[in-house]
Design an enzyme around this catalytic site. Structure first.
Site, mmCIF file in Angstrom:
data_model
loop_
_atom_site.group_PDB
_atom_site.id
_atom_site.type_symbol
_atom_site.label_atom_id
_atom_site.label_comp_id
_atom_site.label_asym_id
_atom_site.label_seq_id
_atom_site.Cartn_x
_atom_site.Cartn_y
_atom_site.Cartn_z
ATOM 1 C CD GLU A 176 0.217 1.101 3.156
ATOM 2 O OE1 GLU A 176 -0.172 2.181 2.654
ATOM 3 O OE2 GLU A 176 1.010 1.051 4.105
ATOM 4 C CE LYS A 231 4.407 0.923 2.492
ATOM 5 N NZ LYS A 231 3.607 2.130 2.332
ATOM 6 C CB CYS A 287 4.875 3.382 7.060
ATOM 7 S SG CYS A 287 3.440 2.313 6.872
#
Length: 487
Positions: A176, A231, A287
């Protein structure tokens, strides 16, 4: 790798997403909204969280994101459901998304840097035990490179050991790229959708879901390893820009330059661009720090110490910026904040979210509490119990008459929640803006100044306050990357 779009893909009829958090909930809500022919079930063992997702009052969803309530409202009860029946949902699913937390390990090998993958492994084993027929397993959590290999090994063992009808699995990586506060628009109009996998049919099955609303040229296909690393790399690059502009902001304050003018000048360079050049109290969220530290761990594991040191410095400077702001507040308030009231405006790590994970406000408030400050904390979406958990300290309000509480008299730091900015600044020596909520840019500083103890300060760590209004109200102002100015 680049799979041919015409690879034969089995249509997906049922999806199970394990994990009803900040990624799983909004992502599945948008998929269900845009693919009404697909049954989407979000499962979690946290019964309270599932109950919140099922609350008839959409304002009580456990995740706050602008627009999320409308998306859930359209799909829930039609083809979107939330449940604690994990095994049953896996058994019925053609595709299972793993979207569970992957925190940084706190002990053992790689403590402080490596990702803790216990929940991912547990999910893989549960899928291996419960899945029926052919199941496509999709990594949706942020995971270190080669995690798919571990998931595939667990699932392969299930294929070998099955005593009944033999299950089969394909493993994909679909990271994501959401920014909290804009997650719904990021999902509905993504810059790209990245799918990594070795099974062309599985890749095209997932691409077919996204193809219901995402243009084909924005759906990128790679191998699993490149997808996983992309990512981590994206977050590392974005965080590096924040640390870079904050480093320049500190220099601007010392030299008399204006970081906003510098950012505007370099942002017009097409090779650099204007995004993520906003100076502030540093990055937060679930994150950035976690992914960079995981990248540092992986680089050291591969013997790339110089590369590890480079990325580790991004986190070091971020932490330094937060400690710097706290020290600056103490120094400007005559070298001590013991017993003094300070208003903290904003506790979420960024505007338009209720997420506080790694929020700069936590470290800054913690430093001030260590100095004995009395903090009145206001945020539009973060509840007091979340603040208490993050600070590791229960709230202690001032006495009923508004005088100092027992903690203030003893020199200990204390905090309490404030219902409004006006309540927060009452009797305060300073106000600190730590989250860029839009409402903080339009505060009536003349009215607020009348409630504060003079001489009073505004420490604008986000650069959002109306500087002219602050100074006109007779308040001293410090702005990140610009320094201080008198009324």
């Amino acid at each position: 790798m680049d799979h041919a779009p015409n690879a034969v893909a089995t249509p997906i009829r049922s999806i199970c997403c394990i994990g009803a958090g900040y990624v799983g909930g909004p992502t599945m809500a948008v998929i269900a909204d845009r693919c009404p022919h697909v049954q989407v079930t979000v499962v979690d063992l946290n019964a309270a969280r599932i109950a919140a997702w099922n609350d008839p009052d959409l304002s009580r969803l456990p995740v706050y994101e602008p627009g999320l309530d409308a998306v859930v409202g359209r799909a829930r009860g039609r083809n979107l459901s939330f449940s604690t029946a994990v095994d049953a949902a896996i058994a019925e699913a053609d595709m299972v998304f793993i979207s569970v937390n992957t925190p940084t390990k706190t002990r053992g090998l790689g403590a402080g840097q490596a990702s803790d993958l216990r929940w991912v492994e547990a999910c893989a084993r549960q899928v291996a035990r419960c899945a029926q027929g052919h199941t496509i397993v999709v990594e949706k959590s942020t995971l270190p490179v080669r995690t798919a290999e571990a998931i595939r090994a667990i699932l392969a063992a299930a294929e070998r050991e099955s005593e009944g009808p033999t299950p089969s699995f394909s493993v994909l990586s679909n990271p994501e790229f959401l920014a909290e506060g804009t997650a719904i628009s990021d999902l509905e109009q993504p810059d790209r959708v990245l799918i990594g996998g070795e099974d062309p049919a599985a890749v095209e099955a997932l691409a077919g879901l996204y193809g219901a609303w995402v243009p084909p040229d924005r759906i990128l296909r790679t191998n699993v390893w490149s997808s996983e690393l992309s990512k981590l790399t994206a977050n590392a690059f974005l965080a590096q820009r924040i640390s870079s502009i904050n480093a320049i902001a500190a220099f601007c304050e010392s030299s008399g330059a204006d970081v906003q003018e510098v950012a505007r000048a370099i942002g017009t360079d097409s090779r650099i661009g204007p995004k993520f050049l906003k100076a502030g109290p540093g990055f937060g969220g679930s994150c950035f720090q976690k992914d960079i530290l995981n990248l540092v761990y992986l680089c050291r594991h591969e013997g790339l110490d110089e590369v590890a040191h480079y990325w580790e410095a991004v986190v070091t400077l971020n932490t330094w910026q937060q400690h710097r702001i706290a020290r600056l507040v103490v120094n400007r308030l005559f070298g001590t904040v013991t017993g003094k009231r300070l208003a903290i405006l904003g506790f979420a790590f960024k505007a338009d979210t209720n997420d506080t994970r790694e929020s700069p406000a936590i470290r800054i408030a913690g430093d001030l509490l260590e100095e004995g400050a009395q903090l009145a904390i206001h945020d539009f979406k973060v509840p007091a119990e979340r603040m208490a958990a993050d600070l590791g300290l229960e709230p202690t309000p001032p006495d009923a008459g508004g005088g100092p509480g027992a903690a203030a008299l003893s020199g200990e730091g204390a905090w309490w929640p404030a219902a409004s900015p006006e309540e927060a600044v009452a009797g305060a020596d300073a106000a600190l803006i730590l989250t860029e909520w839009q409402a903080y840019s339009a505060l009536d500083w003349a009215a607020l100044a009348s409630r504060m103890r003079q001489p009073a300060w505004v420490f604008d760590a986000r650069g959002v306050a109306d500087a002219a209004a602050v100074q006109a109200a007779g308040l001293r102002l410090w702005r990140v990357g610009q320094g201080e100015s008198a009324p």
